[in-house]
Design a protein around this motif. Structure first.
Motif, PDB file in Angstrom:
ATOM      1  N   SER A 272       0.843  -1.202   0.000  1.00 25.99           N
ATOM      2  CA  SER A 272       0.000   0.000   0.000  1.00 25.99           C
ATOM      3  C   SER A 272       0.875   1.248   0.000  1.00 25.99           C
ATOM      4  O   SER A 272       2.068   1.204   0.315  1.00 25.99           O
ATOM      5  N   GLN A 273       0.239   2.357  -0.336  1.00 22.12           N
ATOM      6  CA  GLN A 273       0.900   3.661  -0.342  1.00 22.12           C
ATOM      7  C   GLN A 273       0.003   4.647   0.402  1.00 22.12           C
ATOM      8  O   GLN A 273      -1.164   4.813   0.051  1.00 22.12           O
ATOM      9  N   THR A 274       0.558   5.288   1.466  1.00 14.66           N
ATOM     10  CA  THR A 274      -0.203   6.209   2.312  1.00 14.66           C
ATOM     11  C   THR A 274       0.337   7.624   2.140  1.00 14.66           C
ATOM     12  O   THR A 274       1.548   7.838   2.187  1.00 14.66           O
ATOM     13  N   ASP A 275      -0.572   8.574   1.960  1.00 14.90           N
ATOM     14  CA  ASP A 275      -0.173   9.975   1.824  1.00 14.90           C
ATOM     15  C   ASP A 275       0.163  10.529   3.208  1.00 14.90           C
ATOM     16  O   ASP A 275      -0.694  10.606   4.091  1.00 14.90           O
ATOM     17  N   THR A 276       1.421  10.891   3.429  1.00  8.52           N
ATOM     18  CA  THR A 276       1.875  11.419   4.726  1.00  8.52           C
ATOM     19  C   THR A 276       2.270  12.888   4.632  1.00  8.52           C
ATOM     20  O   THR A 276       3.003  13.392   5.482  1.00  8.52           O
ATOM     21  N   THR A 277       1.788  13.575   3.607  1.00  3.30           N
ATOM     22  CA  THR A 277       2.180  14.972   3.401  1.00  3.30           C
ATOM     23  C   THR A 277       1.807  15.845   4.590  1.00  3.30           C
ATOM     24  O   THR A 277       2.624  16.636   5.076  1.00  3.30           O
ATOM     25  N   SER A 278       0.583  15.684   5.095  1.00  3.89           N
ATOM     26  CA  SER A 278       0.138  16.509   6.230  1.00  3.89           C
ATOM     27  C   SER A 278       0.984  16.227   7.456  1.00  3.89           C
ATOM     28  O   SER A 278       1.393  17.153   8.176  1.00  3.89           O
ATOM     29  N   ARG A 279       1.256  14.947   7.708  1.00  3.92           N
ATOM     30  CA  ARG A 279       2.076  14.598   8.867  1.00  3.92           C
ATOM     31  C   ARG A 279       3.484  15.162   8.728  1.00  3.92           C
ATOM     32  O   ARG A 279       4.068  15.653   9.690  1.00  3.92           O
ATOM     33  N   LYS A 280       4.005  15.086   7.502  1.00  3.56           N
ATOM     34  CA  LYS A 280       5.345  15.616   7.268  1.00  3.56           C
ATOM     35  C   LYS A 280       5.391  17.122   7.519  1.00  3.56           C
ATOM     36  O   LYS A 280       6.353  17.649   8.077  1.00  3.56           O
ATOM     37  N   LYS A 281       4.345  17.815   7.101  1.00  3.67           N
ATOM     38  CA  LYS A 281       4.290  19.256   7.336  1.00  3.67           C
ATOM     39  C   LYS A 281       4.296  19.559   8.828  1.00  3.67           C
ATOM     40  O   LYS A 281       4.974  20.477   9.289  1.00  3.67           O
ATOM     41  N   VAL A 282       3.520  18.759   9.589  1.00  2.00           N
ATOM     42  CA  VAL A 282       3.487  18.955  11.038  1.00  2.00           C
ATOM     43  C   VAL A 282       4.860  18.665  11.637  1.00  2.00           C
ATOM     44  O   VAL A 282       5.350  19.398  12.503  1.00  2.00           O
ATOM     45  N   GLU A 283       5.496  17.561  11.174  1.00  2.44           N
ATOM     46  CA  GLU A 283       6.821  17.216  11.676  1.00  2.44           C
ATOM     47  C   GLU A 283       7.831  18.319  11.372  1.00  2.44           C
ATOM     48  O   GLU A 283       8.645  18.689  12.222  1.00  2.44           O
ATOM     49  N   LEU A 284       7.777  18.831  10.148  1.00  2.00           N
ATOM     50  CA  LEU A 284       8.701  19.904   9.774  1.00  2.00           C
ATOM     51  C   LEU A 284       8.447  21.157  10.597  1.00  2.00           C
ATOM     52  O   LEU A 284       9.375  21.857  10.992  1.00  2.00           O
ATOM     53  N   GLN A 285       7.142  21.440  10.864  1.00  2.00           N
ATOM     54  CA  GLN A 285       6.813  22.600  11.669  1.00  2.00           C
ATOM     55  C   GLN A 285       7.305  22.424  13.099  1.00  2.00           C
ATOM     56  O   GLN A 285       7.844  23.354  13.713  1.00  2.00           O
ATOM     57  N   LEU A 286       7.113  21.198  13.634  1.00  5.18           N
ATOM     58  CA  LEU A 286       7.591  20.919  14.985  1.00  5.18           C
ATOM     59  C   LEU A 286       9.113  21.029  15.054  1.00  5.18           C
ATOM     60  O   LEU A 286       9.675  21.550  16.023  1.00  5.18           O
ATOM     61  N   MET A 287       9.773  20.524  14.003  1.00  2.76           N
ATOM     62  CA  MET A 287      11.228  20.629  13.964  1.00  2.76           C
ATOM     63  C   MET A 287      11.655  22.088  13.895  1.00  2.76           C
ATOM     64  O   MET A 287      12.605  22.516  14.570  1.00  2.76           O
ATOM     65  N   CYS A 288      10.925  22.845  13.092  1.00  3.08           N
ATOM     66  CA  CYS A 288      11.223  24.275  12.974  1.00  3.08           C
ATOM     67  C   CYS A 288      11.003  24.968  14.316  1.00  3.08           C
ATOM     68  O   CYS A 288      11.820  25.776  14.759  1.00  3.08           O
ATOM     69  N   ASP A 289       9.882  24.617  14.986  1.00  2.00           N
ATOM     70  CA  ASP A 289       9.588  25.224  16.283  1.00  2.00           C
ATOM     71  C   ASP A 289      10.647  24.860  17.317  1.00  2.00           C
ATOM     72  O   ASP A 289      10.920  25.638  18.236  1.00  2.00           O
ATOM     73  N   SER A 290      11.186  23.645  17.199  1.00  2.64           N
ATOM     74  CA  SER A 290      12.188  23.204  18.171  1.00  2.64           C
ATOM     75  C   SER A 290      13.546  23.836  17.924  1.00  2.64           C
ATOM     76  O   SER A 290      14.406  23.819  18.804  1.00  2.64           O
ATOM     77  N   LEU A 291      13.768  24.395  16.739  1.00  2.00           N
ATOM     78  CA  LEU A 291      15.082  24.941  16.406  1.00  2.00           C
ATOM     79  C   LEU A 291      15.066  26.452  16.171  1.00  2.00           C
ATOM     80  O   LEU A 291      16.131  27.072  16.169  1.00  2.00           O
ATOM     81  N   TYR A 292      13.867  27.026  15.960  1.00  2.00           N
ATOM     82  CA  TYR A 292      13.801  28.452  15.628  1.00  2.00           C
ATOM     83  C   TYR A 292      12.811  29.170  16.543  1.00  2.00           C
ATOM     84  O   TYR A 292      11.798  28.602  16.962  1.00  2.00           O
TER      85      TYR A 292
END
Length: 747
Positions: A272-292
């Motif tokens: 199967s193939q699952t769309d994780t774009t939204s989760r990735k955006k949240v992860e990137l935002q969390l990473m950004c929040d943790s570093l900036y």
């Protein structure tokens, strides 16, 4: 003739015997054949039933008994239609044509019909019918096979396929099935729609998938796939970006597993193939929040420490490379928040961040560590002086005003600088050193920069030790009070005293309040320390009164932080109540600077205490703002002229005039005037000669005394004024001066 007949008779008998033997042999073989056939029929797993042209059952083997759950004896002679009602014609007229259709026909492969068991339940069976050719009358044999299990398996398979189809249709995931041998791939409609395509728009080829992968992810995808096909991993799982029809890339999580043959060679791969774009955006935002930092967009403390760790490690390999850490702290930023609001304070921080970006080079890392603290990492320095020049450039840039909500705001910044590799240090230690230097710059007058040196570290360690010891001192009550008298310039008597705290340190002895009071204020310990001072001073004064000593007033210094404490009024009243000291004998001292900086916060408790009979003295008058407005606004009864004016009054006509003016101001306002810091006889004579000072305090009159020594001096007041001799000498000197002046005039 008779012989001939006899021979013929013998021949006939011989042939009869031969024929009988043959007949007997054939009968035996027939019986053996029938026995074998009977055994086969009886042990056959399928039902075998024979019936005649009327449908009457002739034979019914055990297999048929198991299928229909009838004993053979019970169904023999009954119509086959009783067991196969859905197959056997219900109308007797149609039986003839039905039998005709069966003539000579073998229904190879069988026909699926329903059988009727004895308990009236139905059973699915596969029916094969053939005509018995050797029978003299029409006879038919039918082979009956119970296909219940096969039917159930078929139905289960259908249900499974339906569930799979339904799951594939309803699932948010895209499904795929890759035939490794033929290189054909099935992509579900959902798989295609996830990429913006219709079902007919993507062919079943692997290239339709792989060629759409992001260039940076394709190699990882193929390596992960190859590892699974070769049996190195139990399943296939990879996350990648794949190009959508609109040209953007979507993040997908792909999972699958291979189906292998007996030699463990892959045949198919499905998943199967699952769309994780939204989760990735949240992860990137969390990473950004943790570093900036969310307000300024600058790297935060965590990110800055990572960069600093890297630079420190690099410098250990190249020890000649120099870098510097600049620690910036805005001066009086709290006043901006308090006066203009936190939203303006946030605007100021953003404006400062933007200006700092303009000043710095791209290779210099700027971060916001929190609050109004910033840090700058400068690499590739030729020398420490270059770091100082950067600090000067920053201070120059920030000296220009900021326009915030139509408010023109000026700020200054204090900067501490720690240079590496002048001193081997960890990243956290470098921040600490720069922070220490920044506090040194603040102490020097704010708006400055300071370069860290080892002496600062030593002082910081000593300060930490002092803070630790001070906290224990509060718990162990290691403080003592000394009392310095106020002396009336009219009578020479002691009119009161000021309670002065000392720290009786276990190893250092008595520690001056100038050393530990500011620290206790910063640590938040001044409230318990101040409360103890107030309690002990009131108790001691009441004890002196009870012992018969003269009643004099008690002056106690109150820290600005104590005035802002919500329990100040209750603390003061509790001290008076527990000691029994009269309210009118307590005088609370407040510095002029504290009064000016915290006017709106402290006026209410001052008024409440004043209305209860407690007096107030304005300490260090003249050293600060000297605002007449505040003298009229607050319930002040006493002015304490700062000792610096008294010390400058002798030998300096301008100093004498200024001191006299301040004393005259107090008299004009109807306030009691006390001059502190009297250290010489000349200074005391000056005050006595002016006639504008009510009381004096200082080392010339008395140093701060222990409770026992102060009680001894107070007891001597009953005999004669303690300081009358000094006052008399001053008055005599004044009279002589006056006489000399008169004689000079006469002459």
């Amino acid at each position: 003739m008779s012989v001939l007949l006899f021979d013929m008779a013998l021949m006939v008998d011989s042939r009869r015997a031969e024929a009988a033997a043959v007949s007997e042999l054939m009968t035996r073989k027939l019986r053996e054949s029938e026995s074998r056939i009977r055994a086969v029929v009886d042990h056959a797993p399928d039902g075998i039933v024979t019936f005649d042209g009327a449908g009457a059952i002739a034979t019914f083997n055990p297999g048929a008994e198991r299928v229909f759950e009838y004993p053979a004896a019970e169904v023999r002679g009954r119509s086959i239609g009783a067991l196969l009602p859905s197959w056997w014609p219900s109308n007797e007229i149609n039986i003839g044509s039905f039998l005709t259709s069966l003539e000579g026909e073998v229904m190879s492969g069988g026909e699926e019909v329903e059988g009727l068991r004895k308990d009236k339940t139905t059973v699915p069976i596969e029916l094969t019918v053939s005509r018995m050719a050797s029978a003299k009358r029409p006879m038919f044999t039918t082979i009956i096979r119970d296909i219940s299990e096969r039917k159930e398996a078929q139905e289960a398979l259908c249900r499974s396929e339906e569930r799979y189809a339904l799951a594939a249709w309803a699932s948010n995931d895209g499904l795929w099935d890759w035939d490794v041998e033929t290189e054909e791939v099935y992509y579900s409609p959902r798989w295609k729609s996830m990429l913006g395509f219709e079902d007919s728009e993507i062919a079943g080829r692997p290239s339709e998938w792989i060629h759409r992968l992001h260039a940076d992810d394709r190699d990882h995808f193929e390596k992960t796939l190859r590892a699974h096909l070769e049996g190195d991993t139990p399943h296939f799982e990879v996350e990648y970006r794949i190009r959508h029809r609109d040209g953007t890339y979507r993040w997908m999580l792909c999972k699958g597993v291979a189906v292998r043959d007996e030699r463990q060679q892959p045949l198919r791969l499905a998943g199967s193939q699952t769309d994780t774009t939204s989760r990735k955006k949240v992860e990137l935002q969390l990473m950004c929040d943790s570093l900036y930092d969310s307000l300024t967009g600058l790297p935060n403390r965590s990110h800055f420490l990572r960069v600093l760790h890297r630079v420190v490690e690099d410098s250990r390999r190249t020890p000649n490379d120099m870098f510097a850490l600049l620690f910036l702290d805005l001066d009086r930023f709290k006043h901006v928040n308090d006066s203009l609001g936190h939203h303006v304070g946030d605007q100021l921080l953003v404006g400062i961040a933007n200006r700092l970006k303009l000043v710095l080079r791209p290779q210099e890392t700027l971060a916001r560590l929190g609050g109004d603290e910033f840090a700058i990492l400068v690499e590739g320095l030729p020398n420490a002086e270059q770091a100082a020049r950067i600090a000067e450039r920053i201070q120059q840039e920030l000296s220009h005003p900021f326009m915030l909500d139509e408010n023109e705001v000026f700020v200054s910044v204090s900067i501490g600088i720690a240079v590496r590799p002048e001193r081997e240090e960890t990243p956290e230690g470098l921040i600490r050193d720069a922070d220490t230097a920044m506090y040194r710059a603040k102490a020097a007058g704010k708006g400055r920069h300071a370069l860290f040196d080892q002496s600062m570290y030593t002082q910081a360690v000593e300060r930490l030790s002092l803070e630790t010891s001070l906290r224990r001192a509060v718990e162990r009550e290691e403080f003592v009070l000394h009392y310095q008298p106020f002396v009336s310039l009219e009578s020479g008597r002691i009119t009161g005293c000021e309670a002065l705290v000392r720290w009786n340190h276990p190893t250092r002895g008595l520690v001056s309040p100038q050393e530990f009071i500011p620290v206790s204020e910063e640590m938040g310990l001044i409230n318990p320390v101040g409360a103890w001072i107030l309690e002990e001073a009131c108790r001691q004064m009441k004890a002196w009164h009870k012992s018969g000593l003269p009643e004099v007033r008690l002056a106690v210094n109150i820290s600005p932080r104590q005035y802002r404490h919500p329990d100040l009024v209750e603390t003061v009243l509790n001290a008076l109540r527990r000691s029994g000291l009269d309210n009118s004998l307590l005088q609370l001292e407040i510095t002029e600077s504290a009064l000016m900086e915290n006017a709106d916060e402290i006026i209410d408790p001052l008024v409440q205490l004043y209305e209860m009979g407690i007096q107030f003295s304005l300490d260090d008058f003249g050293a600060g703002y000297s605002s007449l407005t505040y003298l009229q606004r607050f319930p002040i009864q006493t002015l304490k002229i700062d000792g610096s004016f008294v010390q400058e009054a002798t030998g300096d006509p301008e100093g004498a005039a200024l001191a006299s003016g301040l004393m005259a101001l107090g008299q004009t306002l109807g306030l009691q005037v006390i001059c502190e810091g009297v250290e010489t006889e000349q200074q005391f004579q000056f005050l006595a000669n002016t006639g504008k000072c009510d009381e004096a305090q200082g080392y010339y009159l008395s140093r701060p005394l222990t409770p026992e020594n102060f009680a001894r001096i107070l007891a001597s007041e009953q005999e004669a004024p303690t300081y009358s001799r000094i006052l008399s000498r001053s008055r005599s000197a004044r009279s002589l001066a006056a006489s000399a002046g008169a004689e000079g005039s006469a002459s």
